[in-house]
Motif scaffolding. Sequence first.
Motif, PDB file in Angstrom:
ATOM      1  N   PHE A 196     -27.892  33.985 150.697  1.00  0.00           N
ATOM      2  CA  PHE A 196     -28.613  35.214 150.347  1.00  0.00           C
ATOM      3  C   PHE A 196     -28.182  35.797 149.005  1.00  0.00           C
ATOM      4  O   PHE A 196     -28.765  36.787 148.553  1.00  0.00           O
ATOM      5  N   ASP A 197     -27.173  35.206 148.363  1.00  0.00           N
ATOM      6  CA  ASP A 197     -26.774  35.698 147.038  1.00  0.00           C
ATOM      7  C   ASP A 197     -26.749  34.576 146.005  1.00  0.00           C
ATOM      8  O   ASP A 197     -25.984  34.612 145.052  1.00  0.00           O
ATOM      9  N   VAL A 198     -27.639  33.587 146.168  1.00  0.00           N
ATOM     10  CA  VAL A 198     -27.704  32.453 145.243  1.00  0.00           C
ATOM     11  C   VAL A 198     -29.103  32.374 144.633  1.00  0.00           C
ATOM     12  O   VAL A 198     -30.098  32.264 145.357  1.00  0.00           O
ATOM     13  N   GLY A 199     -29.173  32.427 143.308  1.00  0.00           N
ATOM     14  CA  GLY A 199     -30.443  32.348 142.596  1.00  0.00           C
ATOM     15  C   GLY A 199     -30.355  31.400 141.419  1.00  0.00           C
ATOM     16  O   GLY A 199     -29.617  30.416 141.453  1.00  0.00           O
ATOM     17  N   LEU A 200     -31.093  31.696 140.348  1.00  0.00           N
ATOM     18  CA  LEU A 200     -31.098  30.790 139.195  1.00  0.00           C
ATOM     19  C   LEU A 200     -31.550  31.507 137.939  1.00  0.00           C
ATOM     20  O   LEU A 200     -32.168  32.573 137.984  1.00  0.00           O
ATOM     21  N   ARG A 201     -31.213  30.880 136.837  1.00  0.00           N
ATOM     22  CA  ARG A 201     -31.651  31.275 135.492  1.00  0.00           C
ATOM     23  C   ARG A 201     -31.975  29.967 134.769  1.00  0.00           C
ATOM     24  O   ARG A 201     -31.272  28.983 134.923  1.00  0.00           O
ATOM     25  N   LEU A 202     -33.045  29.959 133.978  1.00  0.00           N
ATOM     26  CA  LEU A 202     -33.517  28.706 133.405  1.00  0.00           C
ATOM     27  C   LEU A 202     -33.216  28.580 131.921  1.00  0.00           C
ATOM     28  O   LEU A 202     -33.070  29.577 131.201  1.00  0.00           O
ATOM     29  N   VAL A 203     -33.151  27.330 131.483  1.00  0.00           N
ATOM     30  CA  VAL A 203     -33.173  26.994 130.059  1.00  0.00           C
ATOM     31  C   VAL A 203     -34.581  26.526 129.728  1.00  0.00           C
ATOM     32  O   VAL A 203     -35.245  25.869 130.535  1.00  0.00           O
ATOM     33  N   MET A 204     -35.063  26.889 128.541  1.00  0.00           N
ATOM     34  CA  MET A 204     -36.361  26.448 128.065  1.00  0.00           C
ATOM     35  C   MET A 204     -36.167  25.718 126.743  1.00  0.00           C
ATOM     36  O   MET A 204     -35.501  26.221 125.843  1.00  0.00           O
ATOM     37  N   GLU A 205     -36.740  24.526 126.663  1.00  0.00           N
ATOM     38  CA  GLU A 205     -36.734  23.770 125.418  1.00  0.00           C
ATOM     39  C   GLU A 205     -38.147  23.721 124.864  1.00  0.00           C
ATOM     40  O   GLU A 205     -39.120  23.738 125.614  1.00  0.00           O
ATOM     41  N   VAL A 206     -38.231  23.641 123.544  1.00  0.00           N
ATOM     42  CA  VAL A 206     -39.537  23.497 122.900  1.00  0.00           C
ATOM     43  C   VAL A 206     -39.802  22.015 122.733  1.00  0.00           C
ATOM     44  O   VAL A 206     -38.982  21.275 122.199  1.00  0.00           O
ATOM     45  N   LYS A 207     -40.965  21.573 123.201  1.00  0.00           N
ATOM     46  CA  LYS A 207     -41.312  20.156 123.052  1.00  0.00           C
ATOM     47  C   LYS A 207     -41.562  19.831 121.583  1.00  0.00           C
ATOM     48  O   LYS A 207     -42.313  20.535 120.904  1.00  0.00           O
ATOM     49  N   PRO A 208     -40.948  18.746 121.066  1.00  0.00           N
ATOM     50  CA  PRO A 208     -41.249  18.347 119.689  1.00  0.00           C
ATOM     51  C   PRO A 208     -42.680  17.823 119.589  1.00  0.00           C
ATOM     52  O   PRO A 208     -43.211  17.252 120.530  1.00  0.00           O
ATOM     53  N   ASN A 209     -43.288  18.022 118.428  1.00  0.00           N
ATOM     54  CA  ASN A 209     -44.662  17.528 118.230  1.00  0.00           C
ATOM     55  C   ASN A 209     -44.654  16.003 118.172  1.00  0.00           C
ATOM     56  O   ASN A 209     -43.718  15.414 117.636  1.00  0.00           O
TER      57      ASN A 209
END
Length: 279
Positions: free
Chosen positions: A266-279
Motif C-alpha cells: 500500500f506504500d509502493v508506487g513509481l516514477r518514470l523516465v522518459m527518453e526522446v526517440k531519435p529521428n
Amino acid sequence: MYKPFKLVLLLILIPVAQLLAQEPVYTNSIGMEFVLIKPGSMVVGRFQPTVGKYQPSQAEAGKPTPKVLPPSAYEVAEKMAQEAALPGFTVQIDRPYYIGKFEVTQEQWAEVMGRNPAFFQGDKVEGDSKRHPVESISWKEAQAFIRKLNKLDKAHVYRLPTEFEWEYAARAGAQDDIPWGEAREMAVLSGTTTSPIGQKQPNAWGLYDMLGNVWEWVHDYYNEKIFADPVPPRTGKQHVLKGASFTGDAKNATYMTHAAGPGNGFDVGLRLVMEVKPN
C-alpha cells in the motif's frame, strides 16, 4: 584515417544533442510532467560512521553524578566505526534523461490502465484521491503500465529509472545524505495515508516527493545489501525500491540506501523516465 571515427562520434552525439535541445520541463498527453536531468557524477555507497562522546552535565542537587563510559569503550566503538566505513564509488551519468517531476498519480494510472488499484482512495483520504500517487502495484504491474503508455505515446520511450538515475536525480547535486531538517521539509513522512503529489518542497532540481509518500520502483535487481554495487546484479529475487514512504520518519528518508520489494504494497508506487526517440 579518422573519418569513420568522426562518423561514429557524430551518430552518438545526434540523439544527445536532440535531447539537450528539449524544454527543461515537458508535459505529455496525459499530463505527466518530466524534468530534464543533465549528465554528471556522484559518489554512491559512501558510509563514514562517527562516534559521539557523552558529556554529562553537572549533577543536580541530591542526584548521583551520571556514569561516564571508560576510554576503552570509545576505543572499541572507534574501531568498529572504522571497520564499517565504506569509501563509496563514483558513478558517471553520461547521457541526459527526463524523469517524472512527480510520482505517477492514480488518475494517470487509471487513464492508461482503465482501473485504479490504489488502497488510499475515496473515503480513505482527504480531498480528491486522483492526485494521490498510485500504490499497491507490483514491479510487473509497473512494467505493464509502461508498455501501454509507450503504445499511447509513439514519440517517446518510457521506462523505470535505473537505481543510479533515480539517486542522481534525487540528490540534485548533493554529495552527502540529506539533513533531517531538510528531509522534513521535502518528504511526506510520519503519516497514516499517502498525500497529494507536490505538497512539500521540491529538491534543487524541481522534483517533488523523491523521499516519502510512496516507495518507488526502479529497474535494478536488489543485491541483498544496504547499498548498491558498482555493477548492479543481472538477476535477483526482487527489484529495488528507493525513497521511503509516508510510514517512515526523517531517519528513514534517504536517497543513499535502498530496499527491496514488494514492501507493504500500500506504500509502493513509481516514477518514470522518459527518453526522446531519435529521428
